[in-house]
Design a protein around this motif. Structure first.
Motif, PDB file in Angstrom:
ATOM      1  N   LYS A 105       0.832  -1.206   0.000  1.00  0.00           N
ATOM      2  CA  LYS A 105       0.000   0.000   0.000  1.00  0.00           C
ATOM      3  C   LYS A 105       0.866   1.255   0.000  1.00  0.00           C
ATOM      4  O   LYS A 105       0.504   2.275  -0.607  1.00  0.00           O
ATOM      5  N   ALA A 106       2.025   1.187   0.678  1.00  0.00           N
ATOM      6  CA  ALA A 106       2.932   2.336   0.743  1.00  0.00           C
ATOM      7  C   ALA A 106       3.682   2.547  -0.557  1.00  0.00           C
ATOM      8  O   ALA A 106       4.338   3.573  -0.739  1.00  0.00           O
ATOM      9  N   GLY A 107       3.617   1.556  -1.439  1.00  0.00           N
ATOM     10  CA  GLY A 107       4.200   1.719  -2.761  1.00  0.00           C
ATOM     11  C   GLY A 107       5.675   1.447  -2.872  1.00  0.00           C
ATOM     12  O   GLY A 107       6.349   2.007  -3.739  1.00  0.00           O
ATOM     13  N   PHE A 108       6.196   0.582  -2.003  1.00  0.00           N
ATOM     14  CA  PHE A 108       7.592   0.203  -2.166  1.00  0.00           C
ATOM     15  C   PHE A 108       7.759  -1.285  -1.898  1.00  0.00           C
ATOM     16  O   PHE A 108       6.905  -1.926  -1.285  1.00  0.00           O
ATOM     17  N   THR A 109       8.861  -1.805  -2.364  1.00  0.00           N
ATOM     18  CA  THR A 109       9.105  -3.241  -2.258  1.00  0.00           C
ATOM     19  C   THR A 109      10.092  -3.539  -1.150  1.00  0.00           C
ATOM     20  O   THR A 109      11.190  -2.980  -1.104  1.00  0.00           O
ATOM     21  N   ALA A 110       9.701  -4.425  -0.262  1.00  0.00           N
ATOM     22  CA  ALA A 110      10.600  -4.946   0.766  1.00  0.00           C
ATOM     23  C   ALA A 110      10.520  -6.462   0.703  1.00  0.00           C
ATOM     24  O   ALA A 110       9.429  -7.026   0.573  1.00  0.00           O
ATOM     25  N   GLN A 111      11.638  -7.118   0.784  1.00  0.00           N
ATOM     26  CA  GLN A 111      11.651  -8.582   0.769  1.00  0.00           C
ATOM     27  C   GLN A 111      11.404  -9.064   2.188  1.00  0.00           C
ATOM     28  O   GLN A 111      12.235  -8.856   3.074  1.00  0.00           O
ATOM     29  N   LEU A 112      10.268  -9.696   2.413  1.00  0.00           N
ATOM     30  CA  LEU A 112       9.843 -10.100   3.746  1.00  0.00           C
ATOM     31  C   LEU A 112       9.749 -11.613   3.838  1.00  0.00           C
ATOM     32  O   LEU A 112       9.197 -12.267   2.953  1.00  0.00           O
ATOM     33  N   VAL A 113      10.271 -12.160   4.930  1.00  0.00           N
ATOM     34  CA  VAL A 113      10.244 -13.612   5.108  1.00  0.00           C
ATOM     35  C   VAL A 113       9.930 -13.960   6.564  1.00  0.00           C
ATOM     36  O   VAL A 113      10.162 -13.162   7.477  1.00  0.00           O
ATOM     37  N   ARG A 114       9.426 -15.158   6.733  1.00  0.00           N
ATOM     38  CA  ARG A 114       9.184 -15.669   8.074  1.00  0.00           C
ATOM     39  C   ARG A 114      10.403 -16.470   8.516  1.00  0.00           C
ATOM     40  O   ARG A 114      10.808 -17.430   7.843  1.00  0.00           O
ATOM     41  N   ALA A 115      10.979 -16.066   9.638  1.00  0.00           N
ATOM     42  CA  ALA A 115      12.173 -16.753  10.130  1.00  0.00           C
ATOM     43  C   ALA A 115      12.427 -16.356  11.575  1.00  0.00           C
ATOM     44  O   ALA A 115      11.876 -15.374  12.083  1.00  0.00           O
ATOM     45  N   ASP A 116      13.288 -17.124  12.233  1.00  0.00           N
ATOM     46  CA  ASP A 116      13.722 -16.866  13.599  1.00  0.00           C
ATOM     47  C   ASP A 116      14.931 -15.932  13.548  1.00  0.00           C
ATOM     48  O   ASP A 116      15.937 -16.241  12.907  1.00  0.00           O
ATOM     49  N   ALA A 117      14.854 -14.801  14.226  1.00  0.00           N
ATOM     50  CA  ALA A 117      15.931 -13.803  14.183  1.00  0.00           C
ATOM     51  C   ALA A 117      17.236 -14.316  14.769  1.00  0.00           C
ATOM     52  O   ALA A 117      18.300 -13.775  14.460  1.00  0.00           O
ATOM     53  N   SER A 118      17.183 -15.364  15.575  1.00  0.00           N
ATOM     54  CA  SER A 118      18.398 -15.861  16.218  1.00  0.00           C
ATOM     55  C   SER A 118      19.106 -16.944  15.416  1.00  0.00           C
ATOM     56  O   SER A 118      20.238 -17.308  15.739  1.00  0.00           O
ATOM     57  N   THR A 119      18.459 -17.445  14.356  1.00  0.00           N
ATOM     58  CA  THR A 119      19.050 -18.572  13.622  1.00  0.00           C
ATOM     59  C   THR A 119      18.933 -18.456  12.111  1.00  0.00           C
ATOM     60  O   THR A 119      19.370 -19.361  11.395  1.00  0.00           O
TER      61      THR A 119
END
Length: 214
Positions: free
Chosen positions: A89-103
């Motif tokens: 909606k904000a009009g930009f692309t970000a690569q988003l993934v589901r993952a554990d920040a520690s591993t």
């Protein structure tokens, strides 16, 4: 897909909270905008948020640094779904993934091994393996890169009644401010030859830490 107990817990917490998260958190997640404004992300640089939540911080970071490339991960699929809609909606692309920040494995998830800037906003206090998360983030910084953290402090210059009331309330959302954060950051920076800066904000309500790689 991460199916750990913590991932399931976070999905449970945010299944309904995601709809009101940004509207309510702006009043007490203090220091986020200040941290983002000081990222000083280089043009075409890679910026990663660990615990990206609804995408609110990535959207603001993109406004500050429109020529940077943005990446985000979160353990909650509920929050990621919200972030994907918000960034679109904000009009930009970000690569988003589901993952554990520690591993997480950046090479597998993002096809890259390092990021010029990594930031963590009010997520370490919800990540059980918070020390490992900091270690992992530092391991993904190139020379000249930096890690930026803002989170709940120890309320050291605020009234005792305020501190006890706030801590009791945020515990309901599985939030535990990290009393050893500054000490841990300083020691880690010293061990890897980096420079750290740690400062309390708003009389200790929030803590802001930066690790700058040599």
């Amino acid at each position: 897909m991460n199916t750990s107990p913590h991932a399931a817990l976070m999905d449970g917490v945010y299944r309904r909270q995601k709809h009101i998260y940004d509207a309510t958190r702006k009043y007490f997640l203090l220091g986020r905008d200040r941290m983002i404004g000081r990222l000083d992300a280089p043009s075409a640089g890679a910026v990663l948020e660990l615990g990206c939540g609804t995408g609110r911080n990535l959207i603001l970071a993109n406004r500050h640094y429109p020529h940077a490339r943005f990446y985000g991960l979160d353990i909650s699929s509920e929050m990621l779904a919200t972030a994907e809609k918000a960034t679109e909606k904000a009009g930009f692309t970000a690569q988003l993934v589901r993952a554990d920040a520690s591993t997480f494995c950046a090479r597998d998830l993002f096809d890259r091994s390092s990021f010029d800037r990594i930031f963590i906003s009010y997520a370490l206090s919800m990540i059980p393996a918070w020390e490992e998360t900091i270690d992992h983030a530092l391991g993904h910084l190139p020379p000249g890169g930096s890690l930026h953290i803002v989170d709940f402090g120890q309320q050291e210059r605020l009234p005792d009644w305020f501190r006890s009331s706030l801590f009791e309330w945020i515990r309901r959302f599985h939030v535990s401010p990290r009393e050893e954060l500054f000490e841990f950051i300083d020691e880690k920076a010293k061990n890897i030859g980096a420079i750290s800066s740690c400062e309390p904000l708003f009389r200790g309500y929030a803590w802001h830490a930066v690790v700058q790689m040599a």
